[in-house]
Motif scaffolding. Structure first.
Motif, PDB file in Angstrom:
ATOM      1  N   HIS A 125       0.865  -1.186   0.000  1.00 17.77           N
ATOM      2  CA  HIS A 125       0.000   0.000   0.000  1.00 17.77           C
ATOM      3  C   HIS A 125       0.897   1.230   0.000  1.00 17.77           C
ATOM      4  O   HIS A 125       1.664   1.465   0.939  1.00 17.77           O
ATOM      5  CB  HIS A 125      -0.939  -0.023   1.209  1.00 17.77           C
ATOM      6  N   GLU A 163       1.520   3.762   2.964  1.00 12.64           N
ATOM      7  CA  GLU A 163       1.871   3.243   4.295  1.00 12.64           C
ATOM      8  C   GLU A 163       3.389   3.323   4.408  1.00 12.64           C
ATOM      9  O   GLU A 163       4.108   2.415   4.019  1.00 12.64           O
ATOM     10  CB  GLU A 163       1.301   1.837   4.459  1.00 12.64           C
ATOM     11  N   ARG A 169      -2.863   4.512  -1.703  1.00 12.33           N
ATOM     12  CA  ARG A 169      -2.846   3.105  -1.297  1.00 12.33           C
ATOM     13  C   ARG A 169      -2.668   2.160  -2.491  1.00 12.33           C
ATOM     14  O   ARG A 169      -1.885   1.216  -2.448  1.00 12.33           O
ATOM     15  CB  ARG A 169      -4.186   2.790  -0.596  1.00 12.33           C
ATOM     16  N   HIS A 227       2.476  -3.288   7.123  1.00  9.13           N
ATOM     17  CA  HIS A 227       1.435  -2.290   6.825  1.00  9.13           C
ATOM     18  C   HIS A 227       1.363  -1.248   7.931  1.00  9.13           C
ATOM     19  O   HIS A 227       1.822  -1.464   9.049  1.00  9.13           O
ATOM     20  CB  HIS A 227       0.054  -2.960   6.739  1.00  9.13           C
ATOM     21  N   HIS A 228       0.696  -0.132   7.594  1.00 15.26           N
ATOM     22  CA  HIS A 228       0.264   0.831   8.611  1.00 15.26           C
ATOM     23  C   HIS A 228      -1.257   0.785   8.732  1.00 15.26           C
ATOM     24  O   HIS A 228      -1.968   0.616   7.740  1.00 15.26           O
ATOM     25  CB  HIS A 228       0.630   2.266   8.211  1.00 15.26           C
ATOM     26  N   GLU A 255       0.453  -4.426  11.399  1.00 16.73           N
ATOM     27  CA  GLU A 255      -0.129  -3.106  11.160  1.00 16.73           C
ATOM     28  C   GLU A 255       0.388  -2.183  12.262  1.00 16.73           C
ATOM     29  O   GLU A 255       0.073  -2.375  13.434  1.00 16.73           O
ATOM     30  CB  GLU A 255      -1.664  -3.170  11.222  1.00 16.73           C
TER      31      GLU A 255
HETATM   32 ZN   LIG Z   1      -1.856  -1.810   4.154  1.00 23.11          ZN
END
Ligand SMILES: [Zn+2]
Length: 342
Positions: free
Chosen positions: A102, A105, A151, A192-193, A289
């Motif tokens: 993404h 992120e 994203r 990920h964030h 995340e």
């Molecule tokens: Zn993500």
């Protein structure tokens, strides 16, 4: 390349699609850490790695690694950027470490570049990892989205590359699927964030890290895969608990079969003209995340990726992963969305 834009604040608080009103969380003033990026807040991207920075960093690391790191391209993105990955180590177990599928992120890219730098060093732990693992490092899976700070892909239909391992609409998906097939990773980790600022259920604690041990329902996995995923998760959680402020939570329960990790575990799909991998090599595939972008905390955000990732790499390398105690897994709390994600 270097940007400082107020509009990022608008993007950062939009969230990633989870229900917007799941919680009547505490008053924002009572949530420690001040999680909310304000609409007029000027978030600096000066220290965030862009595509050119990735190219330069990989070139530097390869050339100073004395042959320990090789950098190659898996193909080209929709806009023609190289899909760069590095390989370090020559051990029998291949470990796939993926960042920034993404594009917006941000800090996972810097974190994996730091990890790659470390893996090429003379540190004994790095040497152990190199001897036992072959680590495939993808610092920027989605360079077009990263450069646009969005994203998805930059194509008009805005394809989410982490929902594209069934349709294979994007060249990035095709290229990295082929790399997965050809490198046959036993373990995979995807960084990920979060798009939100949740609080840990039953507390006022700002949730900084969510563990994603199941991108698909466990019923879609083999028993070995579900066990390995929980072992990877608990190594990560236990490593971060020593770090203190992570306030760890479980990622919401999802069952997304077209995500990259999901199809690594399930197999069964392939781009046009390719044969599906029917016997998947991947025994464990999980994701992290980390709390989203704020000011003056880039180093902390990178630590939240780096500390658990290194712990999983070490546990895979020294063999302790295979017998790791998962009894604490069911005790990991969930989180509720805080007010600033609404
Ligand atoms: Zn993500």
């Amino acid at each position: 390349m270097r940007r400082s834009i107020a509009t990022l604040a608008g993007l950062a608080v939009l969230g990633t699609g989870l229900s917007a009103a799941t919680s009547a969380a505490a008053d924002p003033a009572h949530i420690p850490g001040g999680p909310c990026i304000q609409q007029d807040q000027n978030v600096s991207l000066a220290s965030v790695a862009g595509y050119d920075d990735v190219v330069q960093a990989l070139d530097r690391i390869e050339h100073t690694s004395q042959g320990l790191v090789t950098v190659e391209s898996a193909g080209t993105s929709g806009e023609g950027r190289e899909l760069l990955y590095a390989t370090v180590g020559d051990g029998p177990t291949t470990f796939w470490l993926q960042a920034r599928i993404h594009g917006n992120e941000l800090h996972s890219t810097e974190a994996v570049l730091q990890i790659l730098d470390h893996l090429a060093s003379g540190d004994p732990a790095a040497r152990l990892i190199r001897e036992n693992l072959t680590v495939v490092v993808i610092p920027m899976y989605n360079p077009d989205g990263a450069e646009a700070n969005i994203r998805q892909s930059t194509t008009p239909t805005r394809i989410d590359l982490n929902r594209d391992w069934e349709n294979f609409a994007q060249p990035e998906s095709i290229a990295f699927w082929k790399l997965w097939r050809d490198t046959a990773p036993e373990l995979a980790l995807d960084l990920h964030h979060m798009g939100q600022a949740p609080v840990v259920n039953g507390t006022d604690d700002l949730n900084q890290f969510q563990i994603g041990a199941r991108s698909i329902a466990p019923s879609r996995m083999t028993d070995e895969q579900w066990l390995t995923n929980r072992q990877m998760a608990m190594v990560s959680v236990d490593a971060l608990e020593g770090y203190g402020v992570a306030n760890i939570a479980h990622y919401p329960l999802i069952d997304i079969t077209n995500a990259a990790l999901s199809r690594m575990l399930m197999g069964g799909t392939a781009p046009a003209g390719e044969q599906p991998v029917m016997q998947t090599p991947t025994k464990g595939a999980i994701f992290y995340e980390v709390r989203s972008v704020g000011q003056k905390s880039n180093g902390q955000l990178e630590n939240l990726f780096r500390i658990p990732t290194m712990a999983v790499l070490r546990a895979a390398a020294d063999g302790s992963l295979a017998t790791y105690d998962i009894s604490g897994y069911t005790d990991i709390p969930f989180a509720s969305q805080g007010p600033c994600g609404v």
